[in-house]
Design a protein around this motif. Structure first.
Motif, mmCIF file in Angstrom:
data_model
loop_
_atom_site.group_PDB
_atom_site.id
_atom_site.type_symbol
_atom_site.label_atom_id
_atom_site.label_comp_id
_atom_site.label_asym_id
_atom_site.label_seq_id
_atom_site.Cartn_x
_atom_site.Cartn_y
_atom_site.Cartn_z
ATOM 1 N N LYS A 127 -44.895 14.794 -27.504
ATOM 2 C CA LYS A 127 -45.710 14.871 -28.721
ATOM 3 C C LYS A 127 -45.204 13.897 -29.776
ATOM 4 N N LEU A 128 -43.900 13.799 -29.916
ATOM 5 C CA LEU A 128 -43.305 12.869 -30.874
ATOM 6 C C LEU A 128 -43.722 11.443 -30.560
ATOM 7 N N GLN A 129 -43.717 11.086 -29.284
ATOM 8 C CA GLN A 129 -44.093 9.729 -28.907
ATOM 9 C C GLN A 129 -45.590 9.481 -29.088
ATOM 10 N N ARG A 130 -46.394 10.506 -28.848
ATOM 11 C CA ARG A 130 -47.836 10.338 -29.084
ATOM 12 C C ARG A 130 -48.129 10.129 -30.567
ATOM 13 N N GLU A 131 -47.419 10.852 -31.412
ATOM 14 C CA GLU A 131 -47.752 10.854 -32.837
ATOM 15 C C GLU A 131 -46.983 9.825 -33.658
ATOM 16 N N ALA A 132 -45.825 9.377 -33.143
ATOM 17 C CA ALA A 132 -45.001 8.469 -33.955
ATOM 18 C C ALA A 132 -44.698 7.132 -33.292
ATOM 19 N N GLY A 133 -44.777 7.058 -31.967
ATOM 20 C CA GLY A 133 -44.526 5.775 -31.315
ATOM 21 C C GLY A 133 -43.572 5.891 -30.139
ATOM 22 N N ALA A 134 -43.334 4.766 -29.498
ATOM 23 C CA ALA A 134 -42.488 4.727 -28.302
ATOM 24 C C ALA A 134 -41.041 5.077 -28.640
ATOM 25 N N MET A 135 -40.389 5.746 -27.701
ATOM 26 C CA MET A 135 -39.008 6.190 -27.909
ATOM 27 C C MET A 135 -38.034 5.215 -27.261
ATOM 28 N N ARG A 136 -36.917 4.969 -27.968
ATOM 29 C CA ARG A 136 -35.831 4.142 -27.432
ATOM 30 C C ARG A 136 -34.520 4.893 -27.616
ATOM 31 N N HIS A 137 -33.679 4.799 -26.610
ATOM 32 C CA HIS A 137 -32.406 5.525 -26.636
ATOM 33 C C HIS A 137 -31.258 4.549 -26.453
ATOM 34 N N ASP A 138 -30.325 4.518 -27.418
ATOM 35 C CA ASP A 138 -29.148 3.651 -27.330
ATOM 36 C C ASP A 138 -27.916 4.519 -27.131
ATOM 37 N N TYR A 139 -27.329 4.458 -25.927
ATOM 38 C CA TYR A 139 -26.113 5.216 -25.646
ATOM 39 C C TYR A 139 -24.904 4.295 -25.761
ATOM 40 N N ALA A 140 -23.881 4.766 -26.468
ATOM 41 C CA ALA A 140 -22.619 4.042 -26.621
ATOM 42 C C ALA A 140 -22.812 2.690 -27.305
ATOM 43 N N THR A 141 -23.629 2.664 -28.353
ATOM 44 C CA THR A 141 -23.739 1.468 -29.168
ATOM 45 C C THR A 141 -22.533 1.391 -30.105
ATOM 46 N N THR A 142 -22.126 0.201 -30.485
ATOM 47 C CA THR A 142 -20.973 0.027 -31.379
ATOM 48 C C THR A 142 -21.382 -0.568 -32.720
ATOM 49 N N ASP A 143 -22.661 -0.527 -33.038
ATOM 50 C CA ASP A 143 -23.181 -1.070 -34.284
ATOM 51 C C ASP A 143 -22.874 -0.119 -35.442
ATOM 52 N N LEU A 144 -22.353 -0.646 -36.537
ATOM 53 C CA LEU A 144 -22.000 0.182 -37.683
ATOM 54 C C LEU A 144 -23.223 0.684 -38.449
ATOM 55 N N ALA A 145 -24.306 -0.071 -38.464
ATOM 56 C CA ALA A 145 -25.472 0.310 -39.267
ATOM 57 C C ALA A 145 -26.031 1.682 -38.866
ATOM 58 N N PRO A 146 -26.307 1.928 -37.581
ATOM 59 C CA PRO A 146 -26.786 3.266 -37.211
ATOM 60 C C PRO A 146 -25.733 4.351 -37.441
ATOM 61 N N LEU A 147 -24.460 3.998 -37.348
ATOM 62 C CA LEU A 147 -23.418 4.983 -37.645
ATOM 63 C C LEU A 147 -23.542 5.463 -39.083
ATOM 64 N N HIS A 148 -23.728 4.527 -40.004
ATOM 65 C CA HIS A 148 -23.854 4.909 -41.411
ATOM 66 C C HIS A 148 -25.135 5.703 -41.666
ATOM 67 N N THR A 149 -26.192 5.398 -40.925
ATOM 68 C CA THR A 149 -27.410 6.212 -41.016
ATOM 69 C C THR A 149 -27.116 7.643 -40.602
ATOM 70 N N LEU A 150 -26.408 7.805 -39.490
ATOM 71 C CA LEU A 150 -26.042 9.130 -38.988
ATOM 72 C C LEU A 150 -25.179 9.876 -40.004
ATOM 73 N N LEU A 151 -24.189 9.210 -40.580
ATOM 74 C CA LEU A 151 -23.308 9.867 -41.541
ATOM 75 C C LEU A 151 -24.077 10.282 -42.791
ATOM 76 N N GLY A 152 -25.087 9.496 -43.165
ATOM 77 C CA GLY A 152 -25.938 9.868 -44.292
ATOM 78 C C GLY A 152 -26.715 11.144 -44.001
ATOM 79 N N TRP A 153 -27.261 11.255 -42.789
ATOM 80 C CA TRP A 153 -27.958 12.489 -42.393
ATOM 81 C C TRP A 153 -26.991 13.672 -42.425
ATOM 82 N N LYS A 154 -25.760 13.440 -41.955
ATOM 83 C CA LYS A 154 -24.789 14.534 -41.885
ATOM 84 C C LYS A 154 -24.402 14.995 -43.289
ATOM 85 N N THR A 155 -24.233 14.053 -44.199
ATOM 86 C CA THR A 155 -23.935 14.414 -45.584
ATOM 87 C C THR A 155 -25.057 15.266 -46.173
#
Length: 360
Positions: A163-191
């Motif tokens: 349903k999420l993909q039908r309503e919002a778009g194609a899904m992509r999954h990044d496992y074991a990425t080392t990029d800092l930008a998504p890390l900071h996004t995650l920490l913002g959600w956690k805060t």
């Protein structure tokens, strides 16, 4: 047996290799929070971290990482953050726990996630389950167990993903990425989650943010930081940061964008992560002690951890008992009673909403 004390950075390659070999020789110690890399990294940021190196004659038979606080109060490394604590040691090690903490210059050593089989354990220490995702028989076997024991959750998660993909778009999954930008996004959600639920924001402490960043940059066969992110139409939706050994991934900081809450993005992310983790050789995802709905839905096994303290007779130990033990017992009573737990959680969330309004 004799003990020497060292700062983590003072350990040589021989000591680090011995530590890793002892850890890998016992499955009970297969947790990244017990890895030398974790203690060394925390030690770079906190000057209270020490390592006791245990010798039997010329042979190293154990490592005891700990933090030394005022009045000789000892705590696990990164106390309050970690889900596995204790000594890394040869099998069947016999020692006097009080003698050990004396040799470490401690009056008390307190713990809340001491792993099983520890020489520090005593009958009086309280045991708690630590839920896991067991992938030792493969991801397909894991999903088969979910269908049997959490069939409704598994089917609804897959349906919500579609349903999420039908309503919002194609899904992509990044496992074991080392990029800092998504890390900071995650920490913002956690805060945001901490504040929304009335909890203390761990990432208000700069050293914890830097610790996570340094762990993400640590990548080796035996230890690594693991950042996992799910995107929809290239927009981040949910993620998780943890650390791993060769075969165990420790659950640590999961979070998601609340705009997508109705799709259960956290469950979608955890299932996707479990599949990729299994493909990479991970056999166990340790989700850590604690009663959380998502853990109950995803687990297919449990480990055991203990809570308590080892104390020498003295004034400091007595003061510590008065300050800590009654509070711990009260918390345990609340956690064991579903009604009290629900009431406490509701109160924290109300406090979190009020705090958000006042800060806004």
């Amino acid at each position: 047996m004799h003990v020497t004390l060292a700062l983590p950075r003072e350990l040589g390659q021989h000591e680090v290799s011995r530590w890793r070999a002892l850890q890998e020789s016992d499955s009970a110690l297969d947790n990244p929070f017990l890895s030398p890399e974790f203690t060394i990294t925390v030690g770079e940021l906190r000057d209270v971290v020490r390592v006791a190196v245990l010798y039997d004659g010329p042979d190293i038979v154990g490592f005891f990482p700990f933090e030394r606080h005022p009045m000789g109060i000892g705590k696990p490394v990164a106390a309050g953050l970690t889900d596995a604590q204790g000594l890394v040691h040869v099998k069947d090690l016999e020692l006097d726990p009080r003698r050990l903490i004396k040799d470490c210059g401690l009056s008390v050593y307190e713990f809340d996630h001491l792993v099983s089989g520890q020489p520090l354990l005593a009958a009086r220490h309280e045991r708690y389950p630590s839920p896991i995702i067991d992938l030792r028989d493969g991801f397909d076997q894991y999903t088969d167990s979910l269908k049997q024991h959490s069939g409704k959750t598994y089917k609804s998660t897959l349906a919500k993903s579609r349903k999420l993909q039908r309503e919002a778009g194609a899904m992509r999954h990044d496992y074991a990425t080392t990029d800092l930008a998504p890390l900071h996004t995650l920490l913002g959600w956690k805060t945001d989650q901490y504040r929304r639920t009335g909890r203390t924001d761990r990432f208000a402490h700069k050293w914890i943010v830097e610790l996570v960043e340094r762990l993400l940059a640590t990548q080796s066969e035996s230890f690594a930081g693991v950042l996992d992110m799910v995107y929809v139409d290239d927009e981040p939706v949910a993620g998780h940061f943890g650390v791993r050994t060769r075969t165990t991934l420790a659950g640590w900081f999961p979070a998601y964008d609340t705009h997508f809450a109705k799709y259960s993005p956290g469950l979608i992310q955890h299932l996707a992560m479990a599949e990729k983790a299994a493909e990479s050789g991970i056999q166990v995802i340790d989700m850590g002690r604690g009663q959380k709905e998502y853990k109950d839905k995803l687990k297919n096994g449990e480990l055991e951890v203990a809570e308590g303290r080892v104390a020498r007779v003295g004034a400091a130990a007595g003061v510590h008992w008065m300050m800590r033990v009654p509070v711990r017992k009260t918390r345990a009573t609340v956690m064991a009673n579903p009604l009290l737990l629900k009431t406490a959680d509701k109160a924290l969330k109300t406090y979190g909403r009020l705090r958000t309004v006042l800060q806004g």
